[in-house]
Design a protein around this motif. Structure first.
Motif, PDB file in Angstrom:
ATOM      1  N   SER A  63       0.835  -1.201   0.000  1.00 19.55           N
ATOM      2  CA  SER A  63       0.000   0.000   0.000  1.00 19.55           C
ATOM      3  C   SER A  63       0.867   1.248   0.000  1.00 19.55           C
ATOM      4  N   GLY A  64       2.085   1.102   0.523  1.00 22.45           N
ATOM      5  CA  GLY A  64       2.965   2.248   0.709  1.00 22.45           C
ATOM      6  C   GLY A  64       3.127   2.593   2.175  1.00 22.45           C
ATOM      7  N   GLY A  65       2.273   2.006   3.029  1.00 22.58           N
ATOM      8  CA  GLY A  65       2.395   2.198   4.476  1.00 22.58           C
ATOM      9  C   GLY A  65       3.583   1.429   5.028  1.00 22.58           C
ATOM     10  N   ASN A  73      11.563  -5.046  -9.168  1.00 22.73           N
ATOM     11  CA  ASN A  73      10.369  -5.895  -9.024  1.00 22.73           C
ATOM     12  C   ASN A  73       9.368  -5.490 -10.099  1.00 22.73           C
ATOM     13  N   ASN A  74       8.687  -6.497 -10.656  1.00 21.44           N
ATOM     14  CA  ASN A  74       7.572  -6.158 -11.548  1.00 21.44           C
ATOM     15  C   ASN A  74       6.531  -5.378 -10.753  1.00 21.44           C
ATOM     16  N   PHE A  75       5.823  -4.470 -11.427  1.00 25.87           N
ATOM     17  CA  PHE A  75       4.843  -3.645 -10.724  1.00 25.87           C
ATOM     18  C   PHE A  75       3.501  -3.716 -11.432  1.00 25.87           C
ATOM     19  N   PHE A  76       2.444  -3.949 -10.663  1.00 22.11           N
ATOM     20  CA  PHE A  76       1.081  -4.011 -11.202  1.00 22.11           C
ATOM     21  C   PHE A  76       0.179  -3.123 -10.360  1.00 22.11           C
ATOM     22  N   SER A  77      -0.555  -2.218 -11.018  1.00 20.18           N
ATOM     23  CA  SER A  77      -1.482  -1.395 -10.245  1.00 20.18           C
ATOM     24  C   SER A  77      -2.758  -1.174 -11.033  1.00 20.18           C
ATOM     25  N   GLU A  82       0.549   5.600  -5.144  1.00 26.42           N
ATOM     26  CA  GLU A  82       0.798   4.661  -6.235  1.00 26.42           C
ATOM     27  C   GLU A  82       2.188   4.885  -6.842  1.00 26.42           C
ATOM     28  N   LEU A  83       2.492   6.150  -7.067  1.00 30.04           N
ATOM     29  CA  LEU A  83       3.794   6.505  -7.632  1.00 30.04           C
ATOM     30  C   LEU A  83       4.932   6.087  -6.720  1.00 30.04           C
ATOM     31  N   PHE A  84       4.712   6.317  -5.422  1.00 29.74           N
ATOM     32  CA  PHE A  84       5.710   5.946  -4.417  1.00 29.74           C
ATOM     33  C   PHE A  84       6.009   4.449  -4.473  1.00 29.74           C
ATOM     34  N   LYS A 127      15.734 -12.121  -1.405  1.00 32.32           N
ATOM     35  CA  LYS A 127      15.263 -12.762  -2.638  1.00 32.32           C
ATOM     36  C   LYS A 127      16.348 -13.592  -3.327  1.00 32.32           C
ATOM     37  N   SER A 128      17.596 -13.151  -3.247  1.00 32.38           N
ATOM     38  CA  SER A 128      18.620 -13.961  -3.923  1.00 32.38           C
ATOM     39  C   SER A 128      18.862 -15.258  -3.156  1.00 32.38           C
ATOM     40  N   GLU A 129      18.863 -15.165  -1.813  1.00 31.92           N
ATOM     41  CA  GLU A 129      19.053 -16.369  -0.994  1.00 31.92           C
ATOM     42  C   GLU A 129      17.993 -17.423  -1.282  1.00 31.92           C
ATOM     43  N   PHE A 130      16.730 -16.958  -1.473  1.00 35.04           N
ATOM     44  CA  PHE A 130      15.629 -17.907  -1.693  1.00 35.04           C
ATOM     45  C   PHE A 130      15.272 -18.070  -3.165  1.00 35.04           C
ATOM     46  N   ASN A 131      16.015 -17.345  -4.008  1.00 42.16           N
ATOM     47  CA  ASN A 131      15.785 -17.451  -5.439  1.00 42.16           C
ATOM     48  C   ASN A 131      14.396 -16.963  -5.856  1.00 42.16           C
ATOM     49  N   PHE A 132      13.913 -15.927  -5.142  1.00 42.61           N
ATOM     50  CA  PHE A 132      12.573 -15.403  -5.401  1.00 42.61           C
ATOM     51  C   PHE A 132      12.538 -14.484  -6.617  1.00 42.61           C
ATOM     52  N   GLU A 133      11.435 -14.564  -7.352  1.00 41.06           N
ATOM     53  CA  GLU A 133      11.117 -13.485  -8.297  1.00 41.06           C
ATOM     54  C   GLU A 133       9.945 -12.725  -7.699  1.00 41.06           C
ATOM     55  N   ILE A 134      10.168 -11.464  -7.397  1.00 43.80           N
ATOM     56  CA  ILE A 134       9.212 -10.684  -6.630  1.00 43.80           C
ATOM     57  C   ILE A 134       8.464  -9.674  -7.515  1.00 43.80           C
ATOM     58  N   GLY A 135       7.123  -9.707  -7.441  1.00 42.04           N
ATOM     59  CA  GLY A 135       6.312  -8.687  -8.090  1.00 42.04           C
ATOM     60  C   GLY A 135       5.582  -7.864  -7.034  1.00 42.04           C
ATOM     61  N   VAL A 136       5.245  -6.642  -7.373  1.00 42.09           N
ATOM     62  CA  VAL A 136       4.544  -5.766  -6.433  1.00 42.09           C
ATOM     63  C   VAL A 136       3.154  -5.442  -6.980  1.00 42.09           C
ATOM     64  N   VAL A 137       2.115  -5.623  -6.163  1.00 44.99           N
ATOM     65  CA  VAL A 137       0.752  -5.219  -6.573  1.00 44.99           C
ATOM     66  C   VAL A 137       0.250  -4.095  -5.679  1.00 44.99           C
ATOM     67  N   HIS A 138      -0.437  -3.159  -6.310  1.00 43.66           N
ATOM     68  CA  HIS A 138      -0.962  -2.002  -5.573  1.00 43.66           C
ATOM     69  C   HIS A 138      -2.318  -1.623  -6.132  1.00 43.66           C
ATOM     70  N   LEU A 139      -3.323  -1.528  -5.269  1.00 47.04           N
ATOM     71  CA  LEU A 139      -4.622  -1.018  -5.715  1.00 47.04           C
ATOM     72  C   LEU A 139      -4.759   0.426  -5.268  1.00 47.04           C
ATOM     73  N   ASN A 140      -4.947   1.304  -6.246  1.00 45.58           N
ATOM     74  CA  ASN A 140      -5.141   2.732  -5.966  1.00 45.58           C
ATOM     75  C   ASN A 140      -6.619   2.955  -5.629  1.00 45.58           C
ATOM     76  N   HIS A 141      -6.898   3.265  -4.341  1.00 50.11           N
ATOM     77  CA  HIS A 141      -8.290   3.364  -3.881  1.00 50.11           C
ATOM     78  C   HIS A 141      -8.976   4.658  -4.301  1.00 50.11           C
ATOM     79  N   SER A 142      -8.184   5.594  -4.812  1.00 53.83           N
ATOM     80  CA  SER A 142      -8.725   6.868  -5.343  1.00 53.83           C
ATOM     81  C   SER A 142      -9.506   7.665  -4.303  1.00 53.83           C
ATOM     82  N   THR A 143      -9.399   7.293  -3.024  1.00 55.99           N
ATOM     83  CA  THR A 143     -10.238   7.980  -2.035  1.00 55.99           C
ATOM     84  C   THR A 143      -9.636   9.292  -1.580  1.00 55.99           C
ATOM     85  N   ARG A 144      -8.316   9.385  -1.682  1.00 60.59           N
ATOM     86  CA  ARG A 144      -7.699  10.589  -1.147  1.00 60.59           C
ATOM     87  C   ARG A 144      -7.092  11.404  -2.284  1.00 60.59           C
ATOM     88  N   GLU A 145      -7.806  11.330  -3.423  1.00 53.44           N
ATOM     89  CA  GLU A 145      -7.467  12.117  -4.614  1.00 53.44           C
ATOM     90  C   GLU A 145      -5.980  12.126  -4.916  1.00 53.44           C
TER      91      GLU A 145
END
Lengths: 374, 374
Positions: free
Chosen positions: A29-31, A82-86, A70-72, A45-63
């Motif tokens: 969320s950014g919190g 990390n891949n980013f999806f919003s 979202e930008l942050f 991530k390198s130790e565990f061999n992870f491929e990490i993606g980030v998901v963020h839903l912009n709630h649009s409530t605070r304009e």
């Protein structure tokens, strides 16, 4: 101060989701909670061999602020490769906002998981969230099932920080000079959770400074009880239930009554779809039925299902609707009496009374809402 | 408003204590709850053929006011032709006052019951008391056993008002113009219960105005779970435990491990005296032992008891102390090494360290507190 890296590492080692499945989505969320979560994953991530993606839903409530969030988060993802999806979400209604927002978030996360073939999704829920959830459910009158709290594993969801206090998360963020966004809606007292956090939890912590630890023990306790009930139900069904020639399930009545009534109720409920949540009055009616009804009686649970007490068996009959043979029409505004099969139907118009009755053979209908087929 | 007389009558009809046993003691403090309780009993005493006695413990805490309370209750008893029993109690200490006072009350009540051959004792606990108790235990981290709350029947104690709200009790007192005494110590915020009542419960009721009803459902739920656990433990013990030639109990290990770990723990605990309350760390150690120890290992639970894991059995051994063959003395202020039987004992003096260890073969002792036998 606890060593968060160590705790997190042992969580990743022990859990079945991250053990061999390495493609994970982190809900950010950014919190501070989710920023720390992402930081830990990127650190390991390198130790565990992870491929990490980030998901963020912009709630649009605070304009503007929602867009800055979202930008942050996008920026955080970029820095860490990390891949980013919003996605932007606009709530159409202001009532029930919290639940709608939660559904929108998880729906989006699961969409991305599927579309982009991720193995699991991690969220930043922590022990203070757990305590708030348990307290909320306790106040609202949940049973032991509710007091299990937020699960640490659920479908493809994992919550690595669920045993960590908010305080320890903040300390970690400070120590690592992590930047994060503050969501002012966390202070909005129109949300129940925030009222608990601000008005009730501090008073509880005064009385028991180890309340968070207590909550951990309590959820552990209720998880065990719930699991045991589930196993008991499964074992019972395996041994004492069958299908009859009409494709209706039945259970052995004598065996059923060996169990406490709340287990009996849950066994019967387990034959119906788990998505079909029962309101309290249905549980109460089933309880009365199991305890006090005689052989031959049946109970209509909802429009689709009924339960029938036979001499040695209890039948669970779903899809009652299917067995309706026809639709009968009453073409009158006045009182009507009609015999259909072996049943007598009487239709009367009542002007003033709104008195409901527990008599199952009477039904009160709002005349103005009935669709007319002239 | 509920009809208290009707509810009370059906309580008296249904319960096994008042059904055939008619000689009852009512615990009356002089507050509205117990005054209403006494009023109801006197109202119905001829119908149920009751002989009613009144017991009152004068806590002496509020000086003159405590004596006026006693006089007030004595007067109530006289008016109604009830026998009256009272006693003055002086707490020797101000710490832990609530618990000491409760013990003093019940001890006195049970003394009178025995001496004067009464059948049962009734107290004025009501639904608000129940809610406070449950909330207190929830905050302090009790498990499902604690969330059962105050029992409605317990030994010879009955609590006919346990399903009635304080509000309904006050309405009844008003309607019947009953006089009662106010206990100002109910407002003293040094008592945890009062802090809950004043600071936390009103905020909870804002969130869920039906909280009292929820508490009823919750206690009902946990009573059922507790009963089920008790039955499960008894059935297990009946079928899978025995005495060996040394008078030690043992249980079948394979059968035991079919149960969830919290049940396994309770089964083992049930072999020890129920008065012997275990602190949390003992439960934790037993849990670890049952889950992770190997055959041949044993766990010392307290100075009197240990548990031994055998290949197919788990032995429960009480009165370990008896089996000590002798007392060995170390007559030195410096380091000592001694072989006793097959054990080696090493005694070292440590000046600065206060570090405790989970190693069972090491014990840290305060040297200054050891009794010297020169």
């Amino acid at each position: 101060m606890i060593n968060l890296i160590d705790k997190f590492t042992s969580f990743l080692q022990d859990n079945p989701f991250t053990k061999n499945k390495t493609k994970g989505l982190i809900a950010v969320s950014g919190g501070v909670d989710s920023v720390v979560l992402l930081h830990l994953f990127n650190k390991l991530k390198s130790e565990f061999n992870f491929e990490i993606g980030v998901v963020h839903l912009n709630h649009s409530t605070r304009e503007k602020n929602s867009d800055i969030d979202e930008l942050f988060v996008k920026n955080l993802a970029n820095i860490n490769n990390n891949n980013f999806f919003s996605k932007k979400w606009n709530s159409s209604t202001s009532s029930n906002f919290e639940e709608l927002a939660r559904n929108a978030r998880y729906n989006f996360f699961f969409d991305i998981k599927k579309k982009e073939s991720y193995d699991w999704i991690a969220t930043g829920h922590h022990l203070d969230d757990q305590a708030e959830t348990i307290l909320m459910r306790f106040i609202q009158g949940n049973s032991y099932r509710g007091l299990k709290g937020i699960p640490q594993y659920q479908n493809f969801l994992i919550r690595p920080l669920l045993d960590i206090t908010k305080n320890d998360i903040i300390l970690y963020a400070k120590k690592n000079s992590l930047d994060f966004r503050n969501d002012e809606s966390n202070n909005d007292l129109k949300f129940l959770r925030n009222r608990l956090r601000k008005n009730i939890l501090p008073k509880i912590n005064e009385i028991n400074p180890n309340f968070l630890k207590s909550i951990q023990n309590l959820t552990n306790n209720f998880n065990q009880i719930s699991n045991w009930v589930d196993i008991t139900i499964d074992t019972f069904k395996e041994n004492f239930s069958s299908l009859d020639e009409n494709n209706n399930y039945y259970v052995d009545k004598d065996e059923l009554t060996k169990y406490p009534i709340f287990i009996q109720q849950e066994i019967i409920k387990s034959f119906f779809s788990s998505n079909n949540k029962w309101r309290k009055h249905i549980w109460d009616r089933l309880r009365e039925f199991l305890l006090f009804s005689s052989t031959g009686e049946y109970l209509i649970l909802d429009e689709l299902s009924k339960v029938l007490k036979d001499r040695k068996k209890i039948f669970i009959i779903s899809n009652v609707k299917k067995s309706l043979e026809a639709i009968f029409e009453f073409k009158s505004d006045g009182p009507v009496s009609k015999k259909i099969g072996k049943y007598h139907f009487n239709l009367n118009k009542i002007i003033h009374s709104k008195k409901f009755t527990s008599n199952n053979s009477k039904e009160l209908i709002d005349f103005d809402l009935i669709k007319k087929n002239h």
